[in-house]
Design a protein around this motif. Sequence first.
Motif, mmCIF file in Angstrom:
data_model
loop_
_atom_site.group_PDB
_atom_site.id
_atom_site.type_symbol
_atom_site.label_atom_id
_atom_site.label_comp_id
_atom_site.label_asym_id
_atom_site.label_seq_id
_atom_site.Cartn_x
_atom_site.Cartn_y
_atom_site.Cartn_z
ATOM 1 N N LEU A 1 18.693 1.815 -2.589
ATOM 2 C CA LEU A 1 17.545 2.564 -3.089
ATOM 3 C C LEU A 1 16.307 2.243 -2.263
ATOM 4 O O LEU A 1 15.541 3.138 -1.908
ATOM 5 N N GLY A 2 16.140 0.972 -1.909
ATOM 6 C CA GLY A 2 14.998 0.572 -1.089
ATOM 7 C C GLY A 2 15.010 1.253 0.264
ATOM 8 O O GLY A 2 13.969 1.704 0.749
ATOM 9 N N ASP A 3 16.186 1.347 0.870
ATOM 10 C CA ASP A 3 16.306 2.024 2.160
ATOM 11 C C ASP A 3 15.959 3.504 2.027
ATOM 12 O O ASP A 3 15.300 4.077 2.892
ATOM 13 N N LYS A 4 16.406 4.108 0.940
ATOM 14 C CA LYS A 4 16.115 5.526 0.731
ATOM 15 C C LYS A 4 14.619 5.759 0.534
ATOM 16 O O LYS A 4 14.064 6.715 1.058
ATOM 17 N N VAL A 5 13.971 4.873 -0.225
ATOM 18 C CA VAL A 5 12.526 5.001 -0.455
ATOM 19 C C VAL A 5 11.766 4.792 0.848
ATOM 20 O O VAL A 5 10.865 5.564 1.181
ATOM 21 N N LYS A 6 12.139 3.765 1.603
ATOM 22 C CA LYS A 6 11.493 3.523 2.894
ATOM 23 C C LYS A 6 11.679 4.727 3.812
ATOM 24 O O LYS A 6 10.766 5.116 4.536
ATOM 25 N N GLY A 7 12.858 5.306 3.777
ATOM 26 C CA GLY A 7 13.138 6.480 4.598
ATOM 27 C C GLY A 7 12.254 7.655 4.221
ATOM 28 O O GLY A 7 11.704 8.338 5.091
ATOM 29 N N ALA A 8 12.107 7.884 2.922
ATOM 30 C CA ALA A 8 11.268 8.993 2.461
ATOM 31 C C ALA A 8 9.808 8.781 2.852
ATOM 32 O O ALA A 8 9.132 9.723 3.284
ATOM 33 N N VAL A 9 9.333 7.546 2.747
ATOM 34 C CA VAL A 9 7.951 7.243 3.120
ATOM 35 C C VAL A 9 7.754 7.435 4.623
ATOM 36 O O VAL A 9 6.768 8.046 5.052
ATOM 37 N N SER A 10 8.687 6.940 5.412
ATOM 38 C CA SER A 10 8.571 7.089 6.862
ATOM 39 C C SER A 10 8.602 8.564 7.271
ATOM 40 O O SER A 10 7.846 8.985 8.151
ATOM 41 N N LEU B 1 16.977 7.525 9.798
ATOM 42 C CA LEU B 1 17.898 6.388 9.948
ATOM 43 C C LEU B 1 17.909 5.516 8.694
ATOM 44 O O LEU B 1 18.969 5.080 8.246
ATOM 45 N N GLN B 2 16.724 5.269 8.133
ATOM 46 C CA GLN B 2 16.653 4.453 6.919
ATOM 47 C C GLN B 2 17.365 5.148 5.763
ATOM 48 O O GLN B 2 18.077 4.503 4.984
ATOM 49 N N ASP B 3 17.180 6.443 5.648
ATOM 50 C CA ASP B 3 17.833 7.203 4.588
ATOM 51 C C ASP B 3 19.350 7.162 4.749
ATOM 52 O O ASP B 3 20.086 6.963 3.785
ATOM 53 N N THR B 4 19.804 7.314 5.969
ATOM 54 C CA THR B 4 21.242 7.254 6.247
ATOM 55 C C THR B 4 21.803 5.874 5.918
ATOM 56 O O THR B 4 22.881 5.764 5.333
ATOM 57 N N ALA B 5 21.053 4.826 6.264
ATOM 58 C CA ALA B 5 21.502 3.465 5.941
ATOM 59 C C ALA B 5 21.638 3.292 4.430
ATOM 60 O O ALA B 5 22.609 2.700 3.946
ATOM 61 N N GLY B 6 20.683 3.817 3.688
ATOM 62 C CA GLY B 6 20.757 3.739 2.228
ATOM 63 C C GLY B 6 21.964 4.468 1.672
ATOM 64 O O GLY B 6 22.646 3.978 0.771
ATOM 65 N N LYS B 7 22.240 5.634 2.223
ATOM 66 C CA LYS B 7 23.405 6.404 1.766
ATOM 67 C C LYS B 7 24.709 5.688 2.099
ATOM 68 O O LYS B 7 25.639 5.669 1.291
ATOM 69 N N LEU B 8 24.772 5.087 3.284
ATOM 70 C CA LEU B 8 25.982 4.345 3.666
ATOM 71 C C LEU B 8 26.200 3.139 2.754
ATOM 72 O O LEU B 8 27.329 2.856 2.343
ATOM 73 N N LYS B 9 25.129 2.429 2.443
ATOM 74 C CA LYS B 9 25.236 1.280 1.539
ATOM 75 C C LYS B 9 25.684 1.730 0.152
ATOM 76 O O LYS B 9 26.513 1.080 -0.480
ATOM 77 N N GLU B 10 25.146 2.858 -0.290
ATOM 78 C CA GLU B 10 25.522 3.383 -1.600
ATOM 79 C C GLU B 10 27.002 3.771 -1.616
ATOM 80 O O GLU B 10 27.719 3.483 -2.579
ATOM 81 N N ASP B 11 27.453 4.417 -0.556
ATOM 82 C CA ASP B 11 28.862 4.800 -0.472
ATOM 83 C C ASP B 11 29.765 3.554 -0.439
ATOM 84 O O ASP B 11 30.834 3.544 -1.049
ATOM 85 N N ALA B 12 29.328 2.514 0.266
ATOM 86 C CA ALA B 12 30.115 1.290 0.338
ATOM 87 C C ALA B 12 30.215 0.611 -1.018
ATOM 88 O O ALA B 12 31.244 0.008 -1.346
ATOM 89 N N GLU B 13 29.177 0.719 -1.831
ATOM 90 C CA GLU B 13 29.199 0.132 -3.182
ATOM 91 C C GLU B 13 30.226 0.790 -4.062
ATOM 92 O O GLU B 13 30.835 0.152 -4.920
#
Length: 63
Positions: free
Chosen positions: A8-17, A49-61
Amino acid sequence: MAENKQSLGDKVKGAVSKAKGEMKDQVGNAKNDKGMQADGKKDKAKGNLQDTAGKLKEDAERR
């Protein structure tokens, strides 16, 4: 649970960036400032990239 916060943090950072990048891109366009436009495009790419990282982490969970 900790990983969920990370994704979620990665997704938020991605949206802000991405939002910051879009703003810089638009202001740079209005002022005809190619450097600011380039910075904006760089920030948008970073956000993607940050948004993609968040999605990948979410999928891995989920696995």
